[in-house]
Design a protein around this motif. Structure first.
Motif, PDB file in Angstrom:
ATOM      1  N   PHE A  70      65.088   6.980 -34.028  1.00  0.00           N
ATOM      2  CA  PHE A  70      66.076   7.868 -34.975  1.00  0.00           C
ATOM      3  C   PHE A  70      65.369   9.412 -34.577  1.00  0.00           C
ATOM      4  CE2 PHE A  70      66.483   9.943 -38.958  1.00  0.00           C
ATOM      5  CZ  PHE A  70      67.931   9.906 -39.214  1.00  0.00           C
ATOM      6  N   ASN A  73      66.884  10.887 -31.634  1.00  0.00           N
ATOM      7  CA  ASN A  73      68.282  10.691 -31.647  1.00  0.00           C
ATOM      8  C   ASN A  73      68.811   9.481 -30.360  1.00  0.00           C
ATOM      9  OD1 ASN A  73      68.849  12.790 -33.139  1.00  0.00           O
ATOM     10  ND2 ASN A  73      68.117  14.304 -31.642  1.00  0.00           N
ATOM     11  N   ARG A  74      67.987   8.417 -30.564  1.00  0.00           N
ATOM     12  CA  ARG A  74      68.487   7.244 -29.583  1.00  0.00           C
ATOM     13  C   ARG A  74      69.191   6.345 -30.673  1.00  0.00           C
ATOM     14  NH1 ARG A  74      63.419   6.190 -26.034  1.00  0.00           N
ATOM     15  NH2 ARG A  74      64.781   4.481 -25.175  1.00  0.00           N
ATOM     16  N   HIS A  75      70.295   6.642 -30.994  1.00  0.00           N
ATOM     17  CA  HIS A  75      70.742   5.934 -31.944  1.00  0.00           C
ATOM     18  C   HIS A  75      71.368   4.288 -31.853  1.00  0.00           C
ATOM     19  CE1 HIS A  75      70.916   9.423 -34.223  1.00  0.00           C
ATOM     20  NE2 HIS A  75      71.513  10.153 -33.145  1.00  0.00           N
ATOM     21  N   ARG A  76      71.692   4.015 -30.751  1.00  0.00           N
ATOM     22  CA  ARG A  76      72.025   2.555 -30.478  1.00  0.00           C
ATOM     23  C   ARG A  76      70.534   1.842 -30.640  1.00  0.00           C
ATOM     24  NH1 ARG A  76      75.778  -0.439 -28.589  1.00  0.00           N
ATOM     25  NH2 ARG A  76      75.362  -2.307 -27.664  1.00  0.00           N
ATOM     26  N   PHE A  78      68.011   2.485 -32.314  1.00  0.00           N
ATOM     27  CA  PHE A  78      67.590   2.816 -33.902  1.00  0.00           C
ATOM     28  C   PHE A  78      68.119   1.593 -34.529  1.00  0.00           C
ATOM     29  CE2 PHE A  78      69.685   4.024 -37.744  1.00  0.00           C
ATOM     30  CZ  PHE A  78      68.498   3.988 -38.586  1.00  0.00           C
ATOM     31  N   ASN A  79      69.541   1.851 -34.458  1.00  0.00           N
ATOM     32  CA  ASN A  79      70.448   0.614 -35.009  1.00  0.00           C
ATOM     33  C   ASN A  79      69.926  -0.893 -34.607  1.00  0.00           C
ATOM     34  OD1 ASN A  79      72.218   2.157 -36.453  1.00  0.00           O
ATOM     35  ND2 ASN A  79      73.625   2.086 -34.680  1.00  0.00           N
ATOM     36  N   VAL A 108      71.598   8.044 -42.381  1.00  0.00           N
ATOM     37  CA  VAL A 108      72.653   8.176 -41.239  1.00  0.00           C
ATOM     38  C   VAL A 108      73.905   8.213 -41.737  1.00  0.00           C
ATOM     39  CG1 VAL A 108      73.063   6.641 -39.280  1.00  0.00           C
ATOM     40  CG2 VAL A 108      70.791   6.812 -39.761  1.00  0.00           C
TER      41      VAL A 108
END
Length: 161
Positions: A70, A73-76, A78-79, A108
Motif C-alpha cells: 500500500f 502504491n502497489r495496489h494489486r 496490496f489487495n 482506500v
C-alpha cells in the motif's frame, strides 16, 4: 519487544522462537519507514506460518506485507495480500489485526471517494477494535470516520467523532 506484547504472542502460540519474535518486533518498529525490510521479513514469517499452520502469524505477516505494498502504491499486491491476511485473521479472532485491516480498507475507499463503502469498512474495524479492547485503534478509526464526514460536508457529525 515490550513484555506485554511478547506475552500476547506467547498466549496465541507457544511455538514462536526468539527469532520469530525478533522479526515481529522489527516489522512493528519499521513498517512505515522501511517497506523493503518489512516485505522481506513478512515473506519469511509467511513461510514460517505456513510450516506451523499458524493462522495468527499468517494474518500478521500478510497484513504487514499488504501495508508495505500500500505504501509503495502497489495496489494489486496490496489487495491480494490483505484478503489472504483477513482470511487468517478471521479464523483466530485477531481483533487488532482485523481492526487494522478494515481501517486500511476504509482508507482506500476514502481515497477512491467512496464514502459509504469507507464507512462500512470503518464500522467493521471499529467493531473488531471494540471486541478486542483496542482503544488506540478505535481512536484512529473514529478519526478516519470524522474525516469522511468532514469530506462530505457533515461537519456536525465529524465533530462527534
Amino acid at each position: 519487544m515490550e513484555d506485554a506484547l511478547r506475552e500476547e504472542y506467547y498466549e496465541l502460540t507457544q511455538s514462536y522462537t526468539e527469532d520469530v519474535l525478533a522479526m515481529i518486533s522489527k516489522i512493528e518498529e519499521f513498517h512505515f519507514s522501511n517497506t523493503s525490510e518489512t516485505r522481506l521479513l513478512s515473506e519469511q514469517l509467511i513461510k514460517i506460518g505456513q510450516e506451523l499452520k499458524d493462522d495468527y502469524l499468517l494474518g500478521f505477516a500478510y497484513y504487514y506485507l499488504a501495508e508495505a505494498h500500500f505504501i509503495e502504491n502497489r495496489h494489486r499486491d496490496f489487495n491480494d495480500n490483505l484478503i489472504i491476511g483477513l482470511e487468517h485473521q478471521l479464523r483466530v479472532d485477531a481483533y487488532k489485526l482485523l481492526a487494522k485491516s478494515y481501517n486500511i480498507l476504509g482508507i482506500v475507499a476514502t481515497y477512491a471517494s467512496n464514502s459509504s463503502i469507507a464507512m462500512d469498512y470503518y464500522l467493521m474495524g471499529l467493531r473488531y477494535a471494540t471486541q478486542g479492547n483496542e482503544h488506540y485503534m478505535a481512536g484512529i478509526i473514529h478519526s478516519n470516520m470524522a474525516n469522511v464526514y468532514r469530506t462530505v460536508g457533515e461537519i456536525e457529525k465529524a465533530i462527534t467523532y
